[in-house]
Design a protein around this motif. Sequence first.
Motif, PDB file in Angstrom:
ATOM      1  N   SER A  33       0.821  -1.210   0.000  1.00 53.85           N
ATOM      2  CA  SER A  33       0.000   0.000   0.000  1.00 53.85           C
ATOM      3  C   SER A  33       0.855   1.259   0.000  1.00 53.85           C
ATOM      4  O   SER A  33       0.447   2.302  -0.531  1.00 53.85           O
ATOM      5  N   ASP A  34       2.067   1.180   0.589  1.00 55.88           N
ATOM      6  CA  ASP A  34       2.983   2.325   0.549  1.00 55.88           C
ATOM      7  C   ASP A  34       3.406   2.624  -0.879  1.00 55.88           C
ATOM      8  O   ASP A  34       3.509   3.789  -1.289  1.00 55.88           O
ATOM      9  N   MET A  35       3.664   1.569  -1.646  1.00 52.37           N
ATOM     10  CA  MET A  35       4.095   1.761  -3.019  1.00 52.37           C
ATOM     11  C   MET A  35       2.983   2.411  -3.839  1.00 52.37           C
ATOM     12  O   MET A  35       3.226   3.298  -4.654  1.00 52.37           O
ATOM     13  N   ARG A  36       1.760   1.975  -3.596  1.00 53.67           N
ATOM     14  CA  ARG A  36       0.633   2.576  -4.309  1.00 53.67           C
ATOM     15  C   ARG A  36       0.479   4.048  -3.945  1.00 53.67           C
ATOM     16  O   ARG A  36       0.268   4.900  -4.810  1.00 53.67           O
ATOM     17  N   ALA A  37       0.621   4.348  -2.670  1.00 54.96           N
ATOM     18  CA  ALA A  37       0.500   5.737  -2.229  1.00 54.96           C
ATOM     19  C   ALA A  37       1.584   6.612  -2.844  1.00 54.96           C
ATOM     20  O   ALA A  37       1.352   7.774  -3.186  1.00 54.96           O
ATOM     21  N   ALA A  38       2.783   6.042  -3.000  1.00 56.10           N
ATOM     22  CA  ALA A  38       3.907   6.815  -3.535  1.00 56.10           C
ATOM     23  C   ALA A  38       3.760   7.074  -5.033  1.00 56.10           C
ATOM     24  O   ALA A  38       4.039   8.171  -5.521  1.00 56.10           O
ATOM     25  N   TYR A  39       3.313   6.085  -5.778  1.00 56.34           N
ATOM     26  CA  TYR A  39       3.311   6.194  -7.236  1.00 56.34           C
ATOM     27  C   TYR A  39       1.961   6.551  -7.840  1.00 56.34           C
ATOM     28  O   TYR A  39       1.899   7.146  -8.911  1.00 56.34           O
ATOM     29  N   TYR A  40       0.865   6.161  -7.189  1.00 60.44           N
ATOM     30  CA  TYR A  40      -0.456   6.417  -7.749  1.00 60.44           C
ATOM     31  C   TYR A  40      -1.238   7.487  -7.009  1.00 60.44           C
ATOM     32  O   TYR A  40      -2.170   8.068  -7.544  1.00 60.44           O
ATOM     33  N   GLY A  41      -0.904   7.711  -5.762  1.00 62.04           N
ATOM     34  CA  GLY A  41      -1.624   8.721  -4.997  1.00 62.04           C
ATOM     35  C   GLY A  41      -3.103   8.405  -4.917  1.00 62.04           C
ATOM     36  O   GLY A  41      -3.507   7.284  -4.628  1.00 62.04           O
ATOM     37  N   GLY A  42      -3.944   9.374  -5.222  1.00 58.94           N
ATOM     38  CA  GLY A  42      -5.383   9.186  -5.097  1.00 58.94           C
ATOM     39  C   GLY A  42      -6.081   8.855  -6.382  1.00 58.94           C
ATOM     40  O   GLY A  42      -7.296   9.057  -6.500  1.00 58.94           O
ATOM     41  N   THR A  43      -5.360   8.334  -7.385  1.00 58.78           N
ATOM     42  CA  THR A  43      -6.000   8.026  -8.668  1.00 58.78           C
ATOM     43  C   THR A  43      -6.936   6.831  -8.528  1.00 58.78           C
ATOM     44  O   THR A  43      -6.861   6.067  -7.574  1.00 58.78           O
ATOM     45  N   ALA A  44      -7.803   6.686  -9.500  1.00 55.52           N
ATOM     46  CA  ALA A  44      -8.812   5.624  -9.458  1.00 55.52           C
ATOM     47  C   ALA A  44      -8.314   4.306 -10.036  1.00 55.52           C
ATOM     48  O   ALA A  44      -9.050   3.320 -10.042  1.00 55.52           O
ATOM     49  N   LEU A  45      -7.095   4.269 -10.540  1.00 53.54           N
ATOM     50  CA  LEU A  45      -6.566   3.046 -11.126  1.00 53.54           C
ATOM     51  C   LEU A  45      -6.355   1.989 -10.039  1.00 53.54           C
ATOM     52  O   LEU A  45      -5.606   2.218  -9.092  1.00 53.54           O
ATOM     53  N   THR A  46      -7.005   0.840 -10.182  1.00 55.88           N
ATOM     54  CA  THR A  46      -6.877  -0.227  -9.190  1.00 55.88           C
ATOM     55  C   THR A  46      -6.518  -1.574  -9.812  1.00 55.88           C
ATOM     56  O   THR A  46      -6.408  -2.569  -9.094  1.00 55.88           O
ATOM     57  N   GLY A  47      -6.382  -1.615 -11.132  1.00 49.91           N
ATOM     58  CA  GLY A  47      -6.152  -2.890 -11.797  1.00 49.91           C
ATOM     59  C   GLY A  47      -7.435  -3.644 -12.070  1.00 49.91           C
ATOM     60  O   GLY A  47      -7.395  -4.834 -12.418  1.00 49.91           O
ATOM     61  N   ALA A  74       7.284  11.183   1.542  1.00 47.65           N
ATOM     62  CA  ALA A  74       7.124  12.342   2.423  1.00 47.65           C
ATOM     63  C   ALA A  74       6.888  11.922   3.866  1.00 47.65           C
ATOM     64  O   ALA A  74       7.225  12.658   4.804  1.00 47.65           O
ATOM     65  N   SER A  75       6.306  10.749   4.047  1.00 44.93           N
ATOM     66  CA  SER A  75       6.038  10.217   5.382  1.00 44.93           C
ATOM     67  C   SER A  75       5.758   8.732   5.238  1.00 44.93           C
ATOM     68  O   SER A  75       5.700   8.203   4.122  1.00 44.93           O
ATOM     69  N   ALA A  76       5.576   8.038   6.345  1.00 44.81           N
ATOM     70  CA  ALA A  76       5.230   6.631   6.295  1.00 44.81           C
ATOM     71  C   ALA A  76       3.878   6.468   5.603  1.00 44.81           C
ATOM     72  O   ALA A  76       2.868   7.001   6.062  1.00 44.81           O
ATOM     73  N   GLY A  77       3.872   5.756   4.472  1.00 41.50           N
ATOM     74  CA  GLY A  77       2.648   5.610   3.712  1.00 41.50           C
ATOM     75  C   GLY A  77       2.260   6.873   2.968  1.00 41.50           C
ATOM     76  O   GLY A  77       1.116   7.012   2.531  1.00 41.50           O
ATOM     77  N   GLY A  78       3.208   7.781   2.792  1.00 37.49           N
ATOM     78  CA  GLY A  78       2.928   9.070   2.170  1.00 37.49           C
ATOM     79  C   GLY A  78       3.319   9.146   0.711  1.00 37.49           C
ATOM     80  O   GLY A  78       3.669   8.140   0.079  1.00 37.49           O
ATOM     81  N   ALA A  79       3.285  10.343   0.160  1.00 39.75           N
ATOM     82  CA  ALA A  79       3.537  10.583  -1.256  1.00 39.75           C
ATOM     83  C   ALA A  79       5.021  10.474  -1.592  1.00 39.75           C
ATOM     84  O   ALA A  79       5.889  10.599  -0.718  1.00 39.75           O
ATOM     85  N   TRP A  80       5.289  10.290  -2.867  1.00 36.89           N
ATOM     86  CA  TRP A  80       6.661  10.202  -3.385  1.00 36.89           C
ATOM     87  C   TRP A  80       7.398  11.508  -3.141  1.00 36.89           C
ATOM     88  O   TRP A  80       6.854  12.594  -3.316  1.00 36.89           O
ATOM     89  N   ARG A  81       8.647  11.399  -2.692  1.00 40.94           N
ATOM     90  CA  ARG A  81       9.469  12.594  -2.505  1.00 40.94           C
ATOM     91  C   ARG A  81      10.698  12.559  -3.402  1.00 40.94           C
ATOM     92  O   ARG A  81      11.006  13.527  -4.086  1.00 40.94           O
ATOM     93  N   SER A  82      11.426  11.453  -3.408  1.00 38.94           N
ATOM     94  CA  SER A  82      12.620  11.344  -4.247  1.00 38.94           C
ATOM     95  C   SER A  82      12.954   9.885  -4.479  1.00 38.94           C
ATOM     96  O   SER A  82      12.428   8.994  -3.802  1.00 38.94           O
TER      97      SER A  82
END
Length: 403
Positions: free
Chosen positions: A210-224, A385-393
Motif C-alpha cells: 500500500s505504501d508503493m501505491r500511495a507513492a506512485y499512484y496517490g489518489g488516482t482511481a486506477l486499481t487494476g 514524504a512520510s510513512a505511507g505518504g507521497a513520493w518525494r525522491s
Amino acid sequence: MAAIALAAPAISQAQSVMTHHMREEVRSGIAPMVGQLPAQQLMSLDIVLPLRDAAGLQTLLGELYNPASPSFHEFLTVSQFTARFGPTQEDYDSVVAYAKANGLTVTGGSRDGMEVQVKGTVSAVENAFHVKMATYRRSSGLGTFYAPDREPTANLHVNLWHVSGLDNFSIPHPLYSRKSDYAAAHGIEPDAVVPHATTGSGPSASFLGSDMRAAYYGGTALTGAGQNLGLLEFLGTDLADLNTYYRNVGQTNTVPITLLSTDGTSTSCTAAGRCDDTEQTLDMTQALGMAPGLASLVMYIGSTDTAMISAMTTHNPLPTVIGCSWGWTPADPGTLDPFFQRMAAQGQNFFAASGDSSTWSTRNEAWPADDANIVSVGGTDLVTASAGGAWRSETALIGELAP
C-alpha cells in the motif's frame, strides 16, 4: 555389418534441437566428468516445439506495435496464434508418439502450449535424445551437477526447439537479498548494514504494498480492475503467510488467488517442509498493494521455466501482466524467446526484476531480466514524504542491498 546398415537410416534421420543444451563448463572441459546418472533414476523433461513461420511472426509484431498500422494492438487469441504460428497437430502428435515409443510417459503439455511434458528413466532419456547423462564437478570445486555430454538429437521428421530439464547446473533463486546474508558475506553484524528503506510504514521502515501505491499512484482511481495478473514462481507458497501479512497491517485482500501447478510441482510451501516462501509472499503483497482491484492473481508454479511460461501463454483467463523476481542462467539465453514473442502477439507484458544486487554480473544471474523481449525492472532507493505518504525522491540502487 548388417547391424551397421540397419542403424544407418535412423542416424541419418536424426533432427537437431534448435537451442544449445551443453553447458560451457562441460564443452570446454572446465568441469571434469566424475560419474554417470543412475540408469533407472527418473527425470522430468519438457520437450518444446519450435514456432512455425518465425519470420511471419516478426512481421506481425511490427504491425501490432506500429501506431500507424491498421493492425495496431489487434492482438491474437491463443487459438489464433496456434493456428498461424504454433506447431501443426501432425507435428505435435509426432513428438508425443516419439516420446512414448522411447519409453517416456507423457505427463502434460498441449499443442497450444507448444510443449510435451514427459517423465522417464535416465536410460530412456539417453536413448531418445542420443546423449549420456553425466555428473560433473563444478569449477568452484563445491558440489556437482548433471548435464548431457553432447547436444541432443531426435529421430523425428521435424526439429525440436528445446528440451528443458536435461541439467541442474543453475538452480533458480529469488532475486532479493537478506540483510543477514549480506552481513555474513562481509563479516559484519546485521545491524551494521545500511538500510535502504527509511520511510515505509512497515517493520524497520520497510515499504508495504500500500505504501508503493500511495507513492506512485496517490489518489488516482486506477486499481487494476478487470486485469489478470500472473506471477512466475519456482516454489509454492503458504497462503496463511499472506493472510498473516494482511492481518498484521490491518488491511483486507479481496482479489481471488489461484495456485497453479504447471508441471506437477507442489503448490504448497510450509515450514515443516523447510520451504521458504518469502519471495512468493513479497510478490503477492506488493502486486496486490499496487493493484487491489485485480480480477485475479495466479501463481504459476513449476520446476521448469518453459512449462511455466507456456502455461502463462495459454491459461484462461490469460494474464495480461506477468511478473518474475527469480533469476537463473539457462544453457541457451534464447530458450524462452518463442514464448516471449507469443506474449507480445497476444498483448501480454512480462516484467522481470533485475535483482537486489543492482549490478549486472554472471554471479547474480540477471536472466531473464536481460532478455530483449521482456521489460527489465531495476531497483531504487525510494523516499516518501512520510510513512505511507507521497513520493518525494528516488535514486537508482548503487549498493548491494535493496529495501
